[in-house]
Design an enzyme around this catalytic site. Structure first.
Site, PDB file in Angstrom:
ATOM      1  N   ASN A   9       0.860  -1.179   0.000  1.00 43.42           N
ATOM      2  CA  ASN A   9       0.000   0.000   0.000  1.00 43.42           C
ATOM      3  C   ASN A   9       0.897   1.229   0.000  1.00 43.42           C
ATOM      4  OD1 ASN A   9      -1.817   2.037   0.525  1.00 43.42           O
ATOM      5  ND2 ASN A   9      -2.295   1.379   2.623  1.00 43.42           N
ATOM      6  N   LYS A  11      -0.002   4.223  -0.209  1.00 41.48           N
ATOM      7  CA  LYS A  11      -0.684   5.371   0.411  1.00 41.48           C
ATOM      8  C   LYS A  11      -0.511   6.620  -0.472  1.00 41.48           C
ATOM      9  CE  LYS A  11       0.165   3.282   4.867  1.00 41.48           C
ATOM     10  NZ  LYS A  11       0.071   3.405   6.303  1.00 41.48           N
ATOM     11  N   HIS A  93      -9.429   0.467   5.281  1.00 40.10           N
ATOM     12  CA  HIS A  93      -8.132   0.747   5.919  1.00 40.10           C
ATOM     13  C   HIS A  93      -8.360   1.678   7.115  1.00 40.10           C
ATOM     14  CE1 HIS A  93      -4.067   2.161   6.609  1.00 40.10           C
ATOM     15  NE2 HIS A  93      -3.650   1.100   5.927  1.00 40.10           N
ATOM     16  N   GLU A  95      -6.799   4.143   8.196  1.00 40.83           N
ATOM     17  CA  GLU A  95      -6.646   5.579   7.935  1.00 40.83           C
ATOM     18  C   GLU A  95      -7.913   6.146   7.300  1.00 40.83           C
ATOM     19  OE1 GLU A  95      -2.921   5.353   5.797  1.00 40.83           O
ATOM     20  OE2 GLU A  95      -1.948   4.745   7.656  1.00 40.83           O
ATOM     21  N   GLU A 165      -4.963  -5.707  10.626  1.00 37.93           N
ATOM     22  CA  GLU A 165      -3.990  -4.641  10.820  1.00 37.93           C
ATOM     23  C   GLU A 165      -4.232  -3.971  12.174  1.00 37.93           C
ATOM     24  OE1 GLU A 165      -2.168  -3.244   6.923  1.00 37.93           O
ATOM     25  OE2 GLU A 165      -3.923  -1.995   7.262  1.00 37.93           O
ATOM     26  N   GLY A 171       2.627   1.766  10.762  1.00 35.26           N
ATOM     27  CA  GLY A 171       3.537   2.903  10.614  1.00 35.26           C
ATOM     28  C   GLY A 171       4.251   3.284  11.904  1.00 35.26           C
ATOM     29  N   SER A 211       3.724  -2.634  10.196  1.00 33.82           N
ATOM     30  CA  SER A 211       5.189  -2.598  10.311  1.00 33.82           C
ATOM     31  C   SER A 211       5.854  -3.909   9.907  1.00 33.82           C
ATOM     32  CB  SER A 211       5.611  -2.180  11.726  1.00 33.82           C
ATOM     33  OG  SER A 211       5.133  -0.871  12.000  1.00 33.82           O
TER      34      SER A 211
HETATM   35  C1  PEP Z   1      -0.617  -0.139   6.159  1.00 34.41           C
HETATM   36  O1  PEP Z   1      -0.760   1.055   6.031  1.00 34.41           O
HETATM   37  O2  PEP Z   1      -1.492  -0.902   5.733  1.00 34.41           O
HETATM   38  C2  PEP Z   1       0.573  -0.634   6.835  1.00 34.41           C
HETATM   39  C3  PEP Z   1       0.573  -1.853   7.259  1.00 34.41           C
HETATM   40  O3  PEP Z   1       1.615   0.240   6.972  1.00 34.41           O
HETATM   41  P1  PEP Z   1       3.085  -0.079   7.577  1.00 34.41           P
HETATM   42  O4  PEP Z   1       3.554  -1.352   6.943  1.00 34.41           O
HETATM   43  O5  PEP Z   1       3.900   1.089   7.203  1.00 34.41           O
HETATM   44  O6  PEP Z   1       2.902  -0.243   9.051  1.00 34.41           O
END
Ligand code: PEP
Length: 247
Positions: A9, A11, A93, A95, A165, A171, A211
């Site tokens: 992703n 973003k 997601h 966000e 997630e 992040g 992460s």
């Molecule tokens: C995400 O935004 O779906 C995500 C998992 O980000 P990151 O890997 O940067 O934690």
């Protein structure tokens, strides 16, 4: 056996030059046994699809609207993504839930729209740190999964991918332990089994996001119910994403 999936992703990152990352990714993984999906910003979907035509990399959107068209300035619909050549779309997601007020109900409608237009929905669920500390992770996930998939017929869910997630891991550099990830993935699979039976539950991929990096991917993927990763930061660089694909 469920085929593993590594989804990136990007973003709100990436100008045209970023598309070069797709070339090395495709070249590195000609015969991989893992599905590879990159979800670039909407502006890059058309050139990304063109650039990955002869590669194992599929292209997805980062969200889709509940409606097909209309007065929704700034939004993108499922048929628009399909028309641009996308094969997948991330829905729900954290966000989008947090900053754009998406709810379990509207995420459900987005999944319905995605399926209707032949897009594979990558349906994100996850708890906040406060919810985990309050020991309500399972009830939060139960509501997200149950409402997110409500009133969708079993035959329409065959391509579904669920992404667990934990919001506190996105992040932040904090990753769920293998035990935490396995426990929740197993719980999500039990919800799918309750709704649609064990054959269905065993066939659906549940990927982990939060992460994921080259140095923690192998441990996470060794868990029996972890079927791949949804990767943010580490997907922006083909070298590091390749290591995740190959783990
Ligand atoms: C995400 O935004 O779906 C995500 C998992 O980000 P990151 O890997 O940067 O934690």
């Amino acid at each position: 056996m469920r085929r593993k999936m590594a989804a990136g992703n990007w973003k709100m990152n990436g100008l045209s030059a970023q598309l070069a990352e797709l070339d090395s990714l495709g070249a590195d993984h000609g015969s991989t046994s893992c599905d590879i999906v990159i979800c670039p910003p909407a502006t890059l979907i058309v050139p990304a699809v063109a650039r990955t035509q002869d590669s194992p990399v599929s292209i997805g959107g980062q969200d889709c609207h509940t409606e097909i068209k209309g007065a929704h300035t700034g939004d993108i619909s499922a048929p628009m993504l399909a028309d641009a050549g996308a094969s997948h779309v991330i829905t729900g997601h954290s966000e989008r839930r947090q900053y754009f007020h998406e709810t379990d109900d509207t995420v459900n409608k987005r999944i319905v729209a995605a399926i209707k237009h032949d897009l594979v929905p990558v349906f994100c669920v996850g708890e906040t740190e406060t919810e985990r500390e309050a020991n309500i992770t399972f009830s939060v996930l139960d509501k997200q999964v149950t409402t997110g998939l409500q009133d969708i017929a079993l035959e329409d869910l065959s391509k579904l991918v669920v992404a667990y997630e934990p919001i506190w891991a996105i992040g932040t550099g904090k990753t769920a332990t293998t035990e935490q990830a396995q426990e929740v993935h197993q719980f999500i699979r039990s919800l799918l089994e309750k709704a649609h039976g064990s054959g269905f539950a065993e066939s659906i991929r549940i990927v982990y996001g939060g992460s994921v990096k080259p140095d923690n991917v192998a441990e996470l993927m060794s868990m029996p119910d972890v079927d791949g990763g949804l990767v943010g930061g580490a997907s922006l660089d083909a070298v590091s994403f390749s290591k995740i694909v190959l783990y």
